[in-house]
Scaffold this active site. Structure first.
Site, PDB file in Angstrom:
ATOM      1  CG  ASP A  86     107.345  98.061 102.248  1.00 33.16           C
ATOM      2  OD1 ASP A  86     106.484  98.437 103.068  1.00 33.16           O
ATOM      3  OD2 ASP A  86     108.552  98.396 102.320  1.00 33.16           O
ATOM      4  CD  GLU A 144     108.749  99.856 108.135  1.00 31.07           C
ATOM      5  OE1 GLU A 144     109.212 100.094 109.256  1.00 31.07           O
ATOM      6  OE2 GLU A 144     109.004  98.809 107.489  1.00 31.07           O
TER       7      GLU A 144
END
EC number: 3.4.17.11
Length: 375
Positions: A86, A144
């Site tokens: 991400d 994250e």
């Protein structure tokens, strides 16, 4: 002792092709459909590398995992490579910062943090594979950048089963590797007020936005070296002709040690009252450098010296999933990714000259770690 040479520019063409595929598949943390497409692509890339993609359902954690063990020939606790797919960039960022190579730089959203690190790890594993003496597990998550709320439990479970953890997050600005990280605290701030007609009876209302704004100025003003407070998201009100009844914000705090963490929590608590609340939404724990972390760094430093790569041991203020594994006491080495600049910015880019040498470091480190006895 085996020494795997670092790949030269001509050998990196497949790696750059893979990097382009990952970069051009935009994966913001807050877009479930984009993340699903990114994780599907990641499974394809891992399978194409000959890795055994774990069939277990990891959808709840938003993760994909794969294993290299030469068909079961390698046994024992694996080396865990931990990465995230991400990014902070919304879908459409490619229009602002498209994939391109300009001189010795490759550009694109998320290219450094940390799609370049994923590609580097896969290339390192490819070169190390024939020489490995223990399995390697790769775990790629998709949350994250928002604190790993879905994947933390999975990360910690896989780390506890691993011999050590390698994290190819971007290198420090000086090329250094990360052996410790500060604690990261995320707070949800919420202010309340009393509504009223903003044109006719503004004096009858109490503005939640005003209360929140005063809190933001006060909190950020208490930042000191080693203890920073920063609001990055804010919202409030619904109609411009109404005194706002509610307002909210998200604040990120970074604490260099336990004493600084205590200072931050005290500052936040002192700012709260009947009109302002501050809830600790998530936390990345303080990762203090341990003997196992240092042993991993020493192995990497020896490998880097043999390859002519300069590294140094650094403690970082930025958080990563290495906070979780390091705080557990599992030997962890972070910052193994490529060099570059523009993290989270519109000009994020990767230094291509760093890619080959640091792939070499990863490949040789994977071999060197095999069989290491950690303190």
């Amino acid at each position: 002792m085996i020494r795997i040479p670092a790949p030269g520019p001509a050998e990196l063409r497949p790696a750059l092709d893979r990097l382009r595929r990952l970069v051009e598949c935009e994966t913001p943390s807050d877009d479930p459909d984009a993340l699903a497409a990114g994780l599907a692509l990641m499974r394809t890339e891992l399978a194409a590398e000959g890795l055994a993609v774990v069939p277990a359902d990891l959808d709840a954690a938003g993760a994909v995992s794969a294993r290299y063990d030469r068909g079961g020939a390698l046994v024992g606790p694996p080396i865990l490579i931990l990465g995230h797919l991400d990014t902070v960039h919304p879908v459409g960022e490619l229009a602002t910062n498209p994939w391109r190579v300009e001189g010795d730089r490759a550009f694109g959203p998320g290219i450094l943090d940390m799609k370049g690190g994923i590609v580097l790890a896969l290339e390192g594993l490819r070169r190390a594979g024939p020489h490995l003496t223990q399995p390697v597990e790769i775990l790629i998550t998709s949350d994250e950048e928002i604190g790993s709320p879905r994947s933390r439990t999975l990360i910690e479970a896989r780390a506890r089963a691993a011999a050590c953890v390698l994290v190819p997050e971007p290198a420090r600005d000086n090329g250094g590797l990360v052996v410790g990280r500060h604690a990261i605290l995320r707070y949800a701030l919420s202010a309340t007020g009393r509504p009223a007609h903003a044109g006719r009876d503004p004096g009858q209302g109490v503005s939640a936005i005003h209360r929140l704004a005063r809190a933001i100025v006060a909190l950020e003003g208490r930042s000191v070296p080693g203890a920073s407070l920063s609001v990055g998201v804010i919202g409030g009100g619904r109609w411009v002709n109404c005194v706002p009844e509610r307002a909210a914000a998200e604040m990120l705090c970074v604490a260099a040690d336990d004493a600084r963490r205590a200072e931050i929590t005290a500052v936040v608590a002192a700012e709260t009252d009947e009109r302002l609340t501050a809830d600790l939404a998530s936390e990345r724990p303080l990762w203090r450098t341990g003997a196992g972390d240092r042993a991993l760094y020493d192995a990497a430093q020896a490998v880097a010296e043999e390859l002519g790569v300069t590294v140094s041991p650094e403690v970082s203020g930025g958080g990563s999933d290495g906070n979780f594994t390091g705080a557990l006491g599992v030997p962890t080495l972070d910052g193994l990714g490529p060099c570059g600049a523009g993290l989270h910015a519109h000009d994020e880019h990767l230094d291509l000259a760093s890619l080959g040498p640091r792939i070499g470091v990863m490949a040789n480190l994977l071999v060197r770690v095999g069989g290491m006895a950690f303190p």
